[in-house]
Design a protein around this motif. Structure first.
Motif, PDB file in Angstrom:
ATOM      1  N   VAL A   1      21.417 -13.779 -13.942  1.00 42.58           N
ATOM      2  CA  VAL A   1      20.434 -14.089 -12.900  1.00 42.58           C
ATOM      3  C   VAL A   1      19.158 -14.670 -13.489  1.00 42.58           C
ATOM      4  CG1 VAL A   1      19.152 -11.901 -12.728  1.00 42.58           C
ATOM      5  CG2 VAL A   1      19.593 -13.243 -10.662  1.00 42.58           C
ATOM      6  N   GLU A   2      18.898 -14.405 -14.758  1.00 42.08           N
ATOM      7  CA  GLU A   2      17.697 -14.978 -15.359  1.00 42.08           C
ATOM      8  C   GLU A   2      17.810 -16.499 -15.535  1.00 42.08           C
ATOM      9  OE1 GLU A   2      14.815 -13.398 -15.690  1.00 42.08           O
ATOM     10  OE2 GLU A   2      15.920 -11.794 -14.681  1.00 42.08           O
ATOM     11  N   GLN A   3      19.034 -17.019 -15.623  1.00 36.31           N
ATOM     12  CA  GLN A   3      19.203 -18.468 -15.608  1.00 36.31           C
ATOM     13  C   GLN A   3      18.884 -19.011 -14.211  1.00 36.31           C
ATOM     14  OE1 GLN A   3      19.946 -16.704 -18.387  1.00 36.31           O
ATOM     15  NE2 GLN A   3      22.160 -16.753 -17.977  1.00 36.31           N
ATOM     16  N   ASP A   4      19.217 -18.226 -13.185  1.00 34.30           N
ATOM     17  CA  ASP A   4      18.817 -18.598 -11.818  1.00 34.30           C
ATOM     18  C   ASP A   4      17.300 -18.603 -11.679  1.00 34.30           C
ATOM     19  OD1 ASP A   4      21.489 -18.703 -11.201  1.00 34.30           O
ATOM     20  OD2 ASP A   4      21.517 -16.857 -10.007  1.00 34.30           O
ATOM     21  N   ARG A   5      16.631 -17.790 -12.492  1.00 36.38           N
ATOM     22  CA  ARG A   5      15.174 -17.709 -12.438  1.00 36.38           C
ATOM     23  C   ARG A   5      14.518 -18.786 -13.315  1.00 36.38           C
ATOM     24  NH1 ARG A   5      12.520 -12.835 -11.043  1.00 36.38           N
ATOM     25  NH2 ARG A   5      14.302 -11.642 -11.816  1.00 36.38           N
ATOM     26  N   GLY A   6      15.328 -19.569 -14.015  1.00 36.89           N
ATOM     27  CA  GLY A   6      14.779 -20.688 -14.766  1.00 36.89           C
ATOM     28  C   GLY A   6      14.903 -20.604 -16.272  1.00 36.89           C
ATOM     29  N   ARG A   7      15.456 -19.507 -16.800  1.00 35.31           N
ATOM     30  CA  ARG A   7      15.654 -19.422 -18.242  1.00 35.31           C
ATOM     31  C   ARG A   7      16.720 -20.431 -18.674  1.00 35.31           C
ATOM     32  NH1 ARG A   7      17.199 -13.668 -20.629  1.00 35.31           N
ATOM     33  NH2 ARG A   7      19.152 -14.051 -19.492  1.00 35.31           N
TER      34      ARG A   7
END
Length: 203
Positions: A48-54
């Motif tokens: 989910v942190e990739q969804d947040r832009g990571r």
């Protein structure tokens, strides 16, 4: 109840099928080993942190330090991402396109990494049909944070009370309601059609 003038679709598990286990059933054939990998290495919280832009580079780097013996499968998560999205839900897509063709104002609001969303748009061109989309990875906000709903409203000139949000996650539906939107939980296209009809929307 305010008349609906704006309809906002989620994407994953509403318009597109998503299942990370699809490629990993082949890459890690043992079911218990595969489940351990998802529970302890490439977890939902990590993803989910990739969804947040990571970035994927940063995401992979973190896990490679923690789990060096799983380096190949850590990289396989992004490498085989396209297999996790094997098909669209044709009945849901047809419903969304009927709303657009009928003159309804349709946008999308999704928790999605920036690069994988653009990849999905090229594979599934119906994702270019709505008036626009808010992608969480682009703005570094994710559902159900209140800020992402407010951002979508401002970006597309929506009136919250006249906006209907469609999402497969109850917490995201609740987040929309907390932001002053109307919202329904998606289970299947037939139920969504009924939910729309109850609100005077035919498609």
């Amino acid at each position: 109840m305010t008349e609906i003038r704006h309809i906002v679709f989620d994407i994953g598990k509403v318009l597109l099928h998503y299942d990370p286990s699809l490629p990993f059933s082949r890459l890690i054939p043992d079911a218990a080993e595969r489940q351990w990998f998802f529970d302890n290495v490439c977890t939902s919280d990590w993803n989910v942190e990739q969804d947040r832009g990571r970035t994927w580079e940063e995401a992979e780097g973190l896990l490679l330090v923690q789990h060096p013996s799983h380096a190949e499968n850590i990289r396989n998560f992004r490498r085989h991402w396209h297999e996790m999205i094997p098909h669209a839900y044709d009945d849901s897509v047809a419903l969304m396109e009927a709303l657009i063709d009928g003159g309804r104002d349709v946008t999308m609001l999704t928790n999605f990494a920036s690069d994988t969303f653009r990849e999905a748009q090229e594979r599934f061109t119906f994702l270019k049909r709505p008036r626009g989309v808010t992608v969480s990875g682009d703005i570094k906000l994710i559902k159900p944070d209140r800020a992402i709903y407010d951002h979508h409203v401002k970006s597309f000139g929506l009136q919250p009370a006249a906006t209907l949000f469609i999402d497969d996650s109850q917490k995201n539906v609740d987040g929309a309601k907390d932001a002053g939107w109307q919202a329904v939980l998606f289970t299947d296209a037939a139920t969504l059609r009924s939910d729309l009809a109850e609100r005077g929307i035919e498609a």
